[in-house]
Design a protein around this motif. Structure first.
Motif, mmCIF file in Angstrom:
data_model
loop_
_atom_site.group_PDB
_atom_site.id
_atom_site.type_symbol
_atom_site.label_atom_id
_atom_site.label_comp_id
_atom_site.label_asym_id
_atom_site.label_seq_id
_atom_site.Cartn_x
_atom_site.Cartn_y
_atom_site.Cartn_z
ATOM 1 N N ASN A 18 -26.295 17.074 16.629
ATOM 2 C CA ASN A 18 -25.476 18.525 17.011
ATOM 3 C C ASN A 18 -24.264 18.141 17.803
ATOM 4 O O ASN A 18 -23.302 18.681 17.475
ATOM 5 N N GLU A 19 -24.228 16.904 18.438
ATOM 6 C CA GLU A 19 -22.923 16.683 19.335
ATOM 7 C C GLU A 19 -22.079 16.202 18.133
ATOM 8 O O GLU A 19 -20.688 16.715 18.141
ATOM 9 N N ILE A 20 -22.263 15.407 17.129
ATOM 10 C CA ILE A 20 -21.476 14.776 16.064
ATOM 11 C C ILE A 20 -20.847 16.258 15.373
ATOM 12 O O ILE A 20 -19.496 16.018 14.987
ATOM 13 N N SER A 21 -21.967 16.822 15.033
ATOM 14 C CA SER A 21 -21.259 18.134 14.191
ATOM 15 C C SER A 21 -20.046 18.897 14.894
ATOM 16 O O SER A 21 -19.171 19.179 14.303
ATOM 17 N N VAL A 22 -20.215 19.394 16.052
ATOM 18 C CA VAL A 22 -19.278 20.026 16.733
ATOM 19 C C VAL A 22 -18.276 19.217 17.059
ATOM 20 O O VAL A 22 -16.866 19.616 16.878
ATOM 21 N N LYS A 23 -18.246 17.747 17.461
ATOM 22 C CA LYS A 23 -17.110 16.869 17.579
ATOM 23 C C LYS A 23 -16.123 16.724 16.337
ATOM 24 O O LYS A 23 -15.136 16.867 16.636
ATOM 25 N N SER A 24 -16.709 16.711 15.365
ATOM 26 C CA SER A 24 -16.205 16.502 14.124
ATOM 27 C C SER A 24 -15.063 17.505 13.737
ATOM 28 O O SER A 24 -14.239 17.276 13.230
ATOM 29 N N VAL A 25 -15.644 18.743 13.967
ATOM 30 C CA VAL A 25 -14.883 20.030 13.834
ATOM 31 C C VAL A 25 -13.911 19.986 14.770
ATOM 32 O O VAL A 25 -12.624 20.201 14.334
ATOM 33 N N GLU A 26 -14.185 19.798 16.170
ATOM 34 C CA GLU A 26 -12.992 19.750 17.194
ATOM 35 C C GLU A 26 -12.030 18.708 16.772
ATOM 36 O O GLU A 26 -10.677 19.056 16.843
ATOM 37 N N GLU A 27 -12.516 17.408 16.440
ATOM 38 C CA GLU A 27 -11.453 16.486 15.929
ATOM 39 C C GLU A 27 -10.450 16.906 14.766
ATOM 40 O O GLU A 27 -9.296 16.680 14.821
ATOM 41 N N TYR A 28 -11.074 17.674 13.720
ATOM 42 C CA TYR A 28 -10.465 18.081 12.592
ATOM 43 C C TYR A 28 -9.207 18.872 13.297
ATOM 44 O O TYR A 28 -7.966 18.920 12.656
ATOM 45 N N LEU A 29 -9.565 19.994 14.030
ATOM 46 C CA LEU A 29 -8.966 21.030 14.476
ATOM 47 C C LEU A 29 -7.565 20.280 15.228
ATOM 48 O O LEU A 29 -6.541 20.782 15.405
ATOM 49 N N THR A 30 -7.985 19.078 16.089
ATOM 50 C CA THR A 30 -6.821 18.491 16.882
ATOM 51 C C THR A 30 -5.791 17.599 16.171
ATOM 52 O O THR A 30 -4.536 18.042 16.150
ATOM 53 N N LYS A 31 -6.477 17.248 14.892
ATOM 54 C CA LYS A 31 -5.560 16.491 13.804
ATOM 55 C C LYS A 31 -4.723 17.421 12.862
ATOM 56 O O LYS A 31 -3.902 17.221 12.536
ATOM 57 N N ASN A 32 -5.204 18.861 12.942
ATOM 58 C CA ASN A 32 -4.638 19.833 12.066
ATOM 59 C C ASN A 32 -4.413 20.971 13.002
ATOM 60 O O ASN A 32 -4.980 22.331 12.900
ATOM 61 N N PRO A 33 -3.328 20.999 13.698
ATOM 62 C CA PRO A 33 -3.136 22.096 14.803
ATOM 63 C C PRO A 33 -2.717 23.337 14.202
ATOM 64 O O PRO A 33 -2.785 24.494 14.717
ATOM 65 N N SER A 34 -2.174 23.326 13.134
ATOM 66 C CA SER A 34 -1.759 24.688 12.372
ATOM 67 C C SER A 34 -2.829 25.200 11.526
ATOM 68 O O SER A 34 -2.821 26.115 11.219
ATOM 69 N N PHE A 35 -4.328 24.839 11.480
ATOM 70 C CA PHE A 35 -5.084 25.272 10.928
ATOM 71 C C PHE A 35 -5.631 26.577 11.612
ATOM 72 O O PHE A 35 -5.709 26.506 12.691
ATOM 73 N N ASP A 36 -5.602 27.522 10.739
ATOM 74 C CA ASP A 36 -6.322 28.995 11.334
ATOM 75 C C ASP A 36 -7.580 29.286 10.566
ATOM 76 O O ASP A 36 -7.668 29.484 9.600
ATOM 77 N N ASP A 37 -8.549 29.310 11.799
ATOM 78 C CA ASP A 37 -9.933 29.378 11.291
ATOM 79 C C ASP A 37 -10.161 30.926 10.934
ATOM 80 O O ASP A 37 -11.193 31.463 10.442
#
Length: 116
Positions: A20-39
Motif C-alpha cells: 500500500n505504501e509503495i503504491s502511493v509513494k511510487s506515484v508521488e515520486e513520479y509526480l515529483t520527477k514530472n512536475p508538469s504532469f497533469d493528472d
C-alpha cells in the motif's frame, strides 16, 4: 482450498501494508520527477493487482480479506491506490505494488487495467 498458517496470514498482511505504501509513494515520486504532469489529462480508468495462481499464498490473501475471486480464475488483490482516476498514475502504483508483492510473497502478481 488450502489450510494456511497464521504465520502466513501475518506475512501477507504485512506485505499488503507495505505494498500500500509503495503504491502511493511510487506515484508521488513520479509526480515529483514530472512536475508538469497533469493528472486531469489522459485516460481515466482502473488498475488492479491480480493473480491467477491457486496456492497457499492466494488462500492466505483471501483468508485475510485482501483477495477477491472472480469466475474467470483471477484474484483481485486489494491494494491502496493514489487518489486519482488517471490510468497512467494508477498503473504506476499498481505495478510497483505487484513487483513488491511478487518478490515478498514468492508468487507472480500482475497488473490489469481498464478504461473507465
Amino acid at each position: 482450498e488450502f489450510n494456511v498458517s497464521s504465520e502466513l496470514i501475518d506475512k501477507v498482511t504485512k506485505a499488503i501494508v507495505e505494498a500500500n505504501e509503495i503504491s502511493v509513494k511510487s506515484v508521488e515520486e513520479y509526480l515529483t520527477k514530472n512536475p508538469s504532469f497533469d493528472d486531469q489529462k489522459g485516460y481515466w480508468g482502473f488498475a488492479h493487482v491480480y493473480t491467477n495462481h491457486i496456492s497457499e499464498v492466494t488462500q492466505a490473501l483471501q483468508d485475510a480479506g485482501f483477495a477477491k475471486a472472480y469466475s474467470n480464475g483471477d484474484y483481485w488483490i486489494d491494494v491502496n491506490e493514489y487518489k486519482t482516476c488517471n490510468l497512467e498514475l494508477l498503473e504506476i502504483g499498481a505495478d510497483a505494488a505487484a513487483k513488491y508483492l511478487t518478490k515478498e510473497l514468492g508468487q507472480h502478481l500482475f497488473v490489469k487495467s481498464r478504461l473507465d
